[in-house]
Design an enzyme around this catalytic site. Structure first.
Site, PDB file in Angstrom:
ATOM      1  N   ASP A  84      34.427  44.286  40.933  1.00  0.00           N
ATOM      2  CA  ASP A  84      35.206  44.350  42.174  1.00  0.00           C
ATOM      3  C   ASP A  84      36.700  44.224  41.961  1.00  0.00           C
ATOM      4  OD1 ASP A  84      34.890  41.445  41.643  1.00  0.00           O
ATOM      5  OD2 ASP A  84      35.957  41.256  43.550  1.00  0.00           O
ATOM      6  N   ASP A  87      37.801  40.452  37.433  1.00  0.00           N
ATOM      7  CA  ASP A  87      36.773  39.709  36.713  1.00  0.00           C
ATOM      8  C   ASP A  87      35.604  40.650  36.400  1.00  0.00           C
ATOM      9  OD1 ASP A  87      35.622  40.013  39.203  1.00  0.00           O
ATOM     10  OD2 ASP A  87      35.941  37.937  39.792  1.00  0.00           O
ATOM     11  N   TYR A 236      33.304  35.614  48.095  1.00  0.00           N
ATOM     12  CA  TYR A 236      33.188  36.523  49.232  1.00  0.00           C
ATOM     13  C   TYR A 236      32.363  35.857  50.330  1.00  0.00           C
ATOM     14  CZ  TYR A 236      35.419  40.159  46.545  1.00  0.00           C
ATOM     15  OH  TYR A 236      36.348  40.883  45.825  1.00  0.00           O
ATOM     16  N   GLU A 483      46.318  40.421  41.352  1.00  0.00           N
ATOM     17  CA  GLU A 483      44.966  40.948  41.177  1.00  0.00           C
ATOM     18  C   GLU A 483      44.749  42.124  42.117  1.00  0.00           C
ATOM     19  OE1 GLU A 483      40.535  39.230  40.246  1.00  0.00           O
ATOM     20  OE2 GLU A 483      41.766  38.130  41.688  1.00  0.00           O
TER      21      GLU A 483
END
Length: 519
Positions: A84, A87, A236, A483
Site C-alpha cells: 500500500d 512498507d 487502517y 510517505e
C-alpha cells in the site's frame, strides 16, 4: 522627450522583469505542465508497488519478485497484489479503494487516457489488483484481507525482496465479519467488470460474480473489519464504519448490472446508512459517502429516475455541500486551505484528500458542463469552468506551483522529493547486481538513517505533502510528509488525463525528457 520616454519604458520593463522574477521564485512552474508525462509517471508507480512474481514487461526494473510464499501458511495462494505504501504489508481495504479509483478514472476518462497512450498500462494496473482479489475470495463468505502486519513489519527496514517479517494472512468470514473491506472489494470488482466487458467478457463476468457474492457477504454478516482483525487497527482503522462501503458497493453494482435491487438498496437505506444525512468534507479510503452522493446527483438527470426525485435531491444536497466546501463557498465548514491555496484536511498524508478532491471536482464540473448547469452554493453560484479551474489549481500545486517550488509527484520536474519514506526505493536495488541479503536492522543502520537521496526513484508516487503553512521537509524519517500511498496517485490518473486532453485542445505543454528509471 525621447530620452524621458525611453527612461520611462526602461523603468516599466525593469519593474515587469522584477515582478516576473518574484513570481518565478515563489511559483517556479507557472508555465503549463506536461500532464501527459505526469500521467505516464503515475502509472509507473503502480509497477513499483507490485507484490508477487513480476511480469516480463515490468518497466520499473529496480524491483524484483517478492512475497512468493504469501498465504502458504494458511494453505491459500495470496501471491500478488500491491503493497500500500512504503512498507511491505498488503492491506486489503486501501488496495481495493485504489482499484476502484483507477477503474472509475478509466470509465470517466478512458478516451483521454488512450489519447495519452496510457490505456493499456491503466488496465494492467487494474488487473494486477483484481487478479489478486479473485485469489483472496476463496469462498462466498471468506475474503483474505491482509498479509503481514504493521507491528512486525515496522521493526524492520528491508526491501520486499528480502522480507523476514511475518507474512501471516488474515481473513474475514461469517464469524469474523468485515463489511467495509467486503464492500470496497465488491465495488472495485464491479467497477472493473464494466471496463473489461468489451475486451474480455469472460473475465468481466468473473469479476461481477465475485462482486455480487462479496456484497451479499458484507451485507448479510455485518460488522467492522478491524474488530475482527484487530491487527489492522492503528494502520487502517475504519472510523466511519461499514455503512458507507455497503452503499458504495451497491451503487457500483447498479452501474455494472442496471438491476433495481442494487438501486433500491441505496434508496431504502439512504437515511439509516447516512447517505442523505452525512455532510462530508473528505473522500478517502475510509469515507465513501461523497462518492455515493455524487453518483446519485448524476442520476437525477435521467428521466427514468424522476420517480426517486425526493431522495435523489437529498443525495444531491450533500454532494453539493462537499463541492461547495472545497470551493470555500459554504457559510460554515469549508475545507481549510494553506496560504499557498492547497486544500488541507489533516497533517498526515494530506495529499490523498487533495488528489481525491481534484478528481471529484473534475468529474462534477464535467457533469455540470454536459447538462448546461451551474452549482448553487450558499455564498455564490459557480459554473463548471470555475470548478474545473480550481481542480487544476490543486494539481498544479502538486506539480510545482507552490511556495516550496517542489513537485510532490516524485520524478516529475527538476525538483522533487529525494528521500521518500519507502523501503524498496531507499535501499540499493536488488535487481541490479545488488542481491546480497540486507537484514532487518541493517536496513535501518545503513539506509533509513542515511541523509543521502534514495538510490531508486519512486516515479509517480504522490507523497504526503506540506503542512498547513506550506512547509515541507525532505527527510526519510518524516513519514507524515514523505510517505506515498497507492490511493494518493490513483485519484490523479483521471485528472491528469482530463487535463492532458484539455491542454491538447487549448494549448501546448512543456516538453520534458521521460524518466523511466533511476539508473
Amino acid at each position: 522627450m525621447k530620452t524621458g520616454k525611453l527612461e520611462k519604458n526602461t523603468w516599466s520593463l525593469t519593474l515587469c522583469l522584477v515582478l516576473l522574477s518574484l513570481i518565478t521564485i515563489t511559483f517556479p512552474f507557472c508555465e503549463s505542465f506536461n500532464y501527459g508525462q505526469a500521467l505516464s509517471h503515475s502509472l509507473l508507480y503502480f509497477e513499483a508497488q507490485r507484490s508477487g512474481h513480476l511480469p516480463f514487461n515490468q518497466r520499473v526494473n529496480w524491483r524484483h519478485h517478492s512475497g512468493l510464499t504469501d498465504g502458504l501458511e494458511q494453505g491459500v495462494d495470496l501471491v500478488g497484489g500491491y503493497y500500500d505504501a512504503g512498507d511491505n504489508v498488503k492491506f486489503g481495504l486501501p488496495m481495493a479503494f485504489t482499484i476502484t479509483l483507477l477503474s472509475w478514472a478509466a470509465l470517466e476518462y478512458g478516451e483521454q487516457i488512450a489519447d495519452a497512450g496510457e490505456y493499456v498500462h491503466t488496465m494492467e494496473a487494474i488487473k494486477w489488483g483484481t487478479d489478486y482479489f479473485i485469489k483472496a475470495h476463496t469462498e462466498p463468505n471468506v475474503l483474505w484481507v491482509e498479509v503481514g502486519d504493521g507491528e512486525t513489519d515496522h521493526y524492520c527496514w528491508q526491501r520486499p525482496e528480502d522480507m523476514t517479517t511475518s507474512r501471516r494472512a488474515y481473513k474475514i468470514d461469517k464469524n469474523n465479519p468485515g463489511s467495509e473491506v467486503a464492500g470496497e472489494t465488491a465495488a472495485a470488482l464491479a467497477a472493473a467488470s464494466i471496463l473489461f466487458r468489451r475486451t474480455n467478457p469472460h473475465y468481466s463476468q468473473l469479476l461481477l460474480h465475485h462482486a455480487q457474492q462479496l456484497f451479499e457477504f458484507g451485507d448479510k454478516f455485518k460488522g467492522k473489519y478491524d474488530e475482527s482483525i484487530e491487527i489492522a487497527k492503528g494502520y487502517y482503522t475504519s472510523v466511519s464504519g461499514y455503512k458507507d462501503e455497503l452503499l458504495w458497493a451497491a451503487i457500483w453494482l447498479y452501474r455494472a448490472t442496471q438491476k433495481d435491487e442494487y438501486l433500491n438498496y441505496v434508496l431504502e437505506n439512504a437515511h439509516d446508512f447516512g447517505g442523505t444525512t452525512w455532510a462530508m468534507t473528505e473522500f478517502s479510503w475510509d469515507v465513501k459517502y461523497v462518492g455515493v452522493q455524487i453518483f446519485f446527483e448524476q442520476l437525477l438527470m435521467e428521466e427514468k429516475h424522476k420517480k426517486h426525485e425526493v431522495i435523489l435531491n437529498k443525495y444531491r444536497e450533500k454532494a453539493e455541500y462537499y463541492i461547495c466546501s472545497c470551493l470555500n463557498l459554504n457559510k460554515v465548514n469549508n475545507v481549510e486551505r494553506t496560504p499557498g491555496g492547497l486544500l488541507y484536511i489533516r497533517q498526515w498524508n494530506n495529499m490523498q484528500y487533495v488528489a481525491n478532491a481534484a478528481f471529484l471536482l473534475t468529474i462534477y464540473s464535467d457533469h455540470l458542463l454536459a447538462n448546461n448547469q451551474k452549482l448553487h452554493c450558499q455564498k455564490n453560484e459557480v459554473g463548471p469552468n470555475e470548478i474545473f479551474a480550481f481542480a487544476k489549481s490543486q494539481v498544479d500545486y502538486i506539480l510545482g506551483s507552490n511556495p516550496m517550488g517542489i513537485s510532490y509527484l516524485v520524478g516529475y520536474g527538476p525538483k522533487f522529493p529525494q528521500r521518500v519514506h519507502h523501503r524498496g526505493a531507499s535501499i540499493k536495488s536488488y535487481n541490479k547486481g545488488n542481491m546480497d541479503f540486507i537484514g532487518c536492522t541493517q536496513g535501518y543502520e545503513n539506509w533509513y538513517e542515511s541523509s543521502e537521496p534514495n538510490p531508486n526513484i519512486l516515479i509517480g508516487a504522490l507523497v504526503g505533502g506540506p503542512d498547513n503553512k506550506d512547509l515541507f521537509k525532505d527527510e526519510r524519517r518524516n513519514y507524515e510528509q514523505m510517505e506515498a500511498c497507492t490511493y494518493n496517485t490513483a485519484a490523479l490518473v483521471g485528472v491528469f488525463a482530463r487535463l492532458y486532453n484539455s491542454q491538447l485542445e487549448g494549448g501546448v505543454y512543456k516538453d520534458e525528457k521521460p524518466l523511466l528509471d533511476s539508473n
